[in-house]
Design an enzyme around this catalytic site. Structure first.
Site, PDB file in Angstrom:
ATOM      1  N   ALA A   1      -2.613  11.156   2.150  1.00  0.00           N
ATOM      2  CA  ALA A   1      -2.672  11.013   0.788  1.00  0.00           C
ATOM      3  C   ALA A   1      -3.828  10.296   0.211  1.00  0.00           C
ATOM      4  CB  ALA A   1      -1.764   9.819   0.817  1.00  0.00           C
TER       5      ALA A   1
ATOM      6  N   TYR B   1      -4.169   6.157  -2.701  1.00  0.00           N
ATOM      7  CA  TYR B   1      -3.576   6.381  -1.748  1.00  0.00           C
ATOM      8  C   TYR B   1      -2.253   6.142  -2.105  1.00  0.00           C
ATOM      9  CZ  TYR B   1      -2.564   1.862   0.491  1.00  0.00           C
ATOM     10  OH  TYR B   1      -1.900   0.653   0.653  1.00  0.00           O
ATOM     11  N   CYS B   2      -1.107   6.911  -1.759  1.00  0.00           N
ATOM     12  CA  CYS B   2       0.270   6.743  -1.877  1.00  0.00           C
ATOM     13  C   CYS B   2       0.998   6.964  -0.564  1.00  0.00           C
ATOM     14  CB  CYS B   2       0.703   7.521  -3.017  1.00  0.00           C
ATOM     15  SG  CYS B   2       0.343   9.142  -3.098  1.00  0.00           S
ATOM     16  N   THR B   3       2.010   6.797  -0.492  1.00  0.00           N
ATOM     17  CA  THR B   3       2.799   7.229   0.837  1.00  0.00           C
ATOM     18  C   THR B   3       3.997   7.654   0.316  1.00  0.00           C
ATOM     19  OG1 THR B   3       3.886   4.922   1.026  1.00  0.00           O
ATOM     20  CG2 THR B   3       1.856   5.483   2.347  1.00  0.00           C
TER      21      THR B   3
ATOM     22  N   ARG C   1       0.899   3.220  -5.909  1.00  0.00           N
ATOM     23  CA  ARG C   1       2.156   3.201  -5.889  1.00  0.00           C
ATOM     24  C   ARG C   1       2.632   2.067  -6.820  1.00  0.00           C
ATOM     25  NH1 ARG C   1       3.642   1.620  -0.103  1.00  0.00           N
ATOM     26  NH2 ARG C   1       1.840   0.259  -0.679  1.00  0.00           N
TER      27      ARG C   1
END
Length: 91
Positions: free
Chosen positions: A15, A89-91, A52
């Site tokens: 990501a 980034y993200c998850t 996020r």
């Protein structure tokens, strides 16, 4: 390294995106592996941005990551350093 940090670093290769490409709406943004990103951050050459939502960020995030939700990203680009690689980034 604690369990949560290992999990976040494991997620980064999937990501982690170079922010200029993300902000420009690129179809295929540049990706960076977790070990490469760690070296850059440790050397002061990169910053990590967690895009996020607040609850996910509060629950856990990469050490030192700045929180800028994706919905706010374009309005807050001026708050990010211009002299470093910015990796979202993200998850």
């Amino acid at each position: 390294m604690d369990r949560h940090r290992r999990r976040l670093l494991a997620a980064l290769p999937l990501a982690a995106l170079a922010l200029p490409a993300l902000a420009a709406g690129a179809d295929d943004p540049t990706r960076i592996k977790a070990d490469e990103l760690k070296k850059l951050v440790d050397a002061g050459q990169a910053v990590i941005v967690d895009v996020r939502g607040q609850a996910a960020y509060d629950a856990e995030h990469a050490k030192g990551a700045r929180h800028v939700p994706l919905a706010e990203l374009s309005a807050r680009l001026d708050q990010l350093p211009k002299d470093k690689l910015v990796v979202a980034y993200c998850t």
